[in-house]
Scaffold this motif. Structure first.
Motif, PDB file in Angstrom:
ATOM      1  N   GLU A  36       0.741  -1.274   0.274  1.00 39.99           N
ATOM      2  CA  GLU A  36       0.006   0.058   0.021  1.00 39.99           C
ATOM      3  C   GLU A  36       0.900   1.280  -0.069  1.00 39.99           C
ATOM      4  OE1 GLU A  36      -3.290   0.513  -0.185  1.00 39.99           O
ATOM      5  OE2 GLU A  36      -3.609  -1.485  -0.659  1.00 39.99           O
ATOM      6  N   GLU A  37       1.809   1.374   0.769  1.00 44.13           N
ATOM      7  CA  GLU A  37       2.749   2.511   0.698  1.00 44.13           C
ATOM      8  C   GLU A  37       3.375   2.786  -0.415  1.00 44.13           C
ATOM      9  OE1 GLU A  37       4.678  -0.765   3.512  1.00 44.13           O
ATOM     10  OE2 GLU A  37       2.540   0.165   3.235  1.00 44.13           O
ATOM     11  N   GLU A  38       3.948   1.671  -0.860  1.00 45.90           N
ATOM     12  CA  GLU A  38       4.685   1.736  -2.388  1.00 45.90           C
ATOM     13  C   GLU A  38       3.715   2.221  -3.333  1.00 45.90           C
ATOM     14  OE1 GLU A  38       7.924  -1.673  -2.139  1.00 45.90           O
ATOM     15  OE2 GLU A  38       6.102  -2.171  -2.502  1.00 45.90           O
ATOM     16  N   GLN A  39       2.368   1.931  -3.401  1.00 45.61           N
ATOM     17  CA  GLN A  39       1.592   2.358  -4.399  1.00 45.61           C
ATOM     18  C   GLN A  39       1.231   3.550  -3.940  1.00 45.61           C
ATOM     19  OE1 GLN A  39      -2.148  -0.177  -4.116  1.00 45.61           O
ATOM     20  NE2 GLN A  39      -1.030  -1.950  -4.910  1.00 45.61           N
ATOM     21  N   ARG A  40       0.857   4.122  -2.804  1.00 45.47           N
ATOM     22  CA  ARG A  40       0.605   5.379  -2.641  1.00 45.47           C
ATOM     23  C   ARG A  40       1.913   6.431  -3.042  1.00 45.47           C
ATOM     24  NH1 ARG A  40       1.044   5.789   2.825  1.00 45.47           N
ATOM     25  NH2 ARG A  40      -0.855   4.030   2.939  1.00 45.47           N
ATOM     26  N   ARG A  41       3.156   6.091  -2.779  1.00 51.36           N
ATOM     27  CA  ARG A  41       4.161   6.805  -3.276  1.00 51.36           C
ATOM     28  C   ARG A  41       4.369   6.994  -4.636  1.00 51.36           C
ATOM     29  NH1 ARG A  41       7.463  10.765  -2.404  1.00 51.36           N
ATOM     30  NH2 ARG A  41       9.688  10.523  -2.954  1.00 51.36           N
ATOM     31  N   ASN A  42       4.129   5.834  -5.285  1.00 48.51           N
ATOM     32  CA  ASN A  42       4.104   6.031  -6.789  1.00 48.51           C
ATOM     33  C   ASN A  42       3.021   7.001  -7.203  1.00 48.51           C
ATOM     34  OD1 ASN A  42       6.274   4.109  -7.000  1.00 48.51           O
ATOM     35  ND2 ASN A  42       4.905   2.434  -7.595  1.00 48.51           N
ATOM     36  N   ARG A  43       1.713   6.789  -6.713  1.00 50.70           N
ATOM     37  CA  ARG A  43       0.676   7.773  -7.123  1.00 50.70           C
ATOM     38  C   ARG A  43       1.235   9.214  -6.941  1.00 50.70           C
ATOM     39  NH1 ARG A  43      -3.036   5.988  -3.800  1.00 50.70           N
ATOM     40  NH2 ARG A  43      -2.986   3.863  -4.675  1.00 50.70           N
ATOM     41  N   GLU A  44       1.656   9.497  -5.652  1.00 43.68           N
ATOM     42  CA  GLU A  44       2.236  10.883  -5.474  1.00 43.68           C
ATOM     43  C   GLU A  44       3.093  11.316  -6.344  1.00 43.68           C
ATOM     44  OE1 GLU A  44       3.589  10.527  -1.516  1.00 43.68           O
ATOM     45  OE2 GLU A  44       1.442  10.373  -0.589  1.00 43.68           O
ATOM     46  N   LEU A  45       4.075  10.514  -6.704  1.00 40.33           N
ATOM     47  CA  LEU A  45       5.156  10.838  -7.807  1.00 40.33           C
ATOM     48  C   LEU A  45       4.455  11.221  -8.999  1.00 40.33           C
ATOM     49  CD1 LEU A  45       8.167   8.691  -6.565  1.00 40.33           C
ATOM     50  CD2 LEU A  45       8.026  11.029  -6.286  1.00 40.33           C
ATOM     51  N   LEU A  46       3.846  10.425  -9.545  1.00 44.75           N
ATOM     52  CA  LEU A  46       3.172  10.359 -10.621  1.00 44.75           C
ATOM     53  C   LEU A  46       2.249  11.825 -11.060  1.00 44.75           C
ATOM     54  CD1 LEU A  46       2.050   9.370 -13.501  1.00 44.75           C
ATOM     55  CD2 LEU A  46       0.418   8.364 -12.396  1.00 44.75           C
ATOM     56  N   LEU A  47       1.584  12.009  -9.713  1.00 41.29           N
ATOM     57  CA  LEU A  47       0.647  13.173  -9.734  1.00 41.29           C
ATOM     58  C   LEU A  47       1.602  14.441  -9.793  1.00 41.29           C
ATOM     59  CD1 LEU A  47      -2.085  12.415  -7.348  1.00 41.29           C
ATOM     60  CD2 LEU A  47      -2.311  12.669  -9.722  1.00 41.29           C
ATOM     61  N   LEU A  48       2.741  14.183  -9.161  1.00 37.86           N
ATOM     62  CA  LEU A  48       3.593  15.478  -8.957  1.00 37.86           C
ATOM     63  C   LEU A  48       4.234  15.575 -10.532  1.00 37.86           C
ATOM     64  CD1 LEU A  48       5.332  17.493  -7.286  1.00 37.86           C
ATOM     65  CD2 LEU A  48       6.973  15.952  -6.761  1.00 37.86           C
ATOM     66  N   ALA A  49       4.757  14.664 -11.157  1.00 37.57           N
ATOM     67  CA  ALA A  49       5.120  14.796 -12.465  1.00 37.57           C
ATOM     68  C   ALA A  49       4.386  15.379 -13.365  1.00 37.57           C
ATOM     69  CB  ALA A  49       5.826  13.385 -12.736  1.00 37.57           C
ATOM     70  N   LEU A  50       3.135  14.942 -13.204  1.00 33.88           N
ATOM     71  CA  LEU A  50       2.022  15.363 -14.166  1.00 33.88           C
ATOM     72  C   LEU A  50       1.801  16.864 -14.085  1.00 33.88           C
ATOM     73  CD1 LEU A  50      -0.419  12.463 -14.262  1.00 33.88           C
ATOM     74  CD2 LEU A  50       1.019  13.045 -16.114  1.00 33.88           C
ATOM     75  N   ARG A  51       2.191  17.481 -12.804  1.00 29.59           N
ATOM     76  CA  ARG A  51       1.817  18.956 -12.655  1.00 29.59           C
ATOM     77  C   ARG A  51       2.874  19.746 -13.031  1.00 29.59           C
ATOM     78  NH1 ARG A  51       0.332  18.966  -6.417  1.00 29.59           N
ATOM     79  NH2 ARG A  51       1.189  16.792  -6.611  1.00 29.59           N
ATOM     80  N   ARG A  52       4.117  19.198 -13.075  1.00 26.58           N
ATOM     81  CA  ARG A  52       5.227  20.050 -13.451  1.00 26.58           C
ATOM     82  C   ARG A  52       5.098  20.174 -14.918  1.00 26.58           C
ATOM     83  NH1 ARG A  52      10.033  17.536 -10.040  1.00 26.58           N
ATOM     84  NH2 ARG A  52       9.529  18.465  -7.897  1.00 26.58           N
ATOM     85  N   PRO A  53       5.592  21.015 -15.461  1.00 26.79           N
ATOM     86  CA  PRO A  53       5.866  21.456 -17.028  1.00 26.79           C
ATOM     87  C   PRO A  53       7.179  20.691 -17.294  1.00 26.79           C
ATOM     88  CG  PRO A  53       6.209  23.590 -15.663  1.00 26.79           C
ATOM     89  CD  PRO A  53       5.885  22.586 -15.048  1.00 26.79           C
ATOM     90  N   ARG A  54       6.824  20.074 -18.478  1.00 33.98           N
ATOM     91  CA  ARG A  54       8.080  19.437 -19.139  1.00 33.98           C
ATOM     92  C   ARG A  54       9.478  20.413 -19.327  1.00 33.98           C
ATOM     93  NH1 ARG A  54       6.690  14.784 -23.116  1.00 33.98           N
ATOM     94  NH2 ARG A  54       5.334  13.386 -21.607  1.00 33.98           N
ATOM     95  N   ALA A  55      10.577  19.943 -19.160  1.00 33.04           N
ATOM     96  CA  ALA A  55      11.750  20.841 -19.733  1.00 33.04           C
ATOM     97  C   ALA A  55      11.975  20.788 -20.974  1.00 33.04           C
ATOM     98  CB  ALA A  55      12.883  20.176 -18.824  1.00 33.04           C
ATOM     99  N   THR A  56      12.307  21.735 -21.455  1.00 33.42           N
ATOM    100  CA  THR A  56      12.594  21.747 -23.026  1.00 33.42           C
ATOM    101  C   THR A  56      13.991  22.019 -23.543  1.00 33.42           C
ATOM    102  OG1 THR A  56      12.087  24.338 -23.031  1.00 33.42           O
ATOM    103  CG2 THR A  56      10.042  23.121 -23.479  1.00 33.42           C
ATOM    104  N   ALA A  57      14.278  21.296 -24.483  1.00 35.50           N
ATOM    105  CA  ALA A  57      15.628  21.216 -24.834  1.00 35.50           C
ATOM    106  C   ALA A  57      16.265  22.549 -25.459  1.00 35.50           C
ATOM    107  CB  ALA A  57      16.122  20.106 -25.610  1.00 35.50           C
ATOM    108  N   ALA A  58      17.333  23.187 -25.249  1.00 42.09           N
ATOM    109  CA  ALA A  58      17.613  24.259 -25.674  1.00 42.09           C
ATOM    110  C   ALA A  58      18.334  24.210 -27.127  1.00 42.09           C
ATOM    111  CB  ALA A  58      18.629  25.017 -24.845  1.00 42.09           C
TER     112      ALA A  58
END
Length: 58
Positions: A36-58
């Motif tokens: 359960e705690e691993e599922q919760r951590r993965n879910r939190e990391l996924l939501l965090l990654a989806l909220r952040r804008p993607r870095a663009t290559a220069a």
């Protein structure tokens, strides 16, 4: 003798097909279900990654 201008369109990495996997190579264990705690951590990391804008290559 090959020169850079004659090899320009040739991809050496794909020159030969990949050999088949050895019959000796196989998984010896089954994947265990996530706790359960691993599922919760993965879910939190996924939501965090989806909220952040993607870095663009220069």
């Amino acid at each position: 003798m090959s020169t850079p201008d004659t090899d320009a369109g040739v991809d050496r990495a794909l020159a030969y097909p990949e050999p088949p996997a050895s019959p000796l190579y196989r998984r010896r264990t089954l994947n265990r279900p996530l706790r359960e705690e691993e599922q919760r951590r993965n879910r939190e990391l996924l939501l965090l990654a989806l909220r952040r804008p993607r870095a663009t290559a220069a």
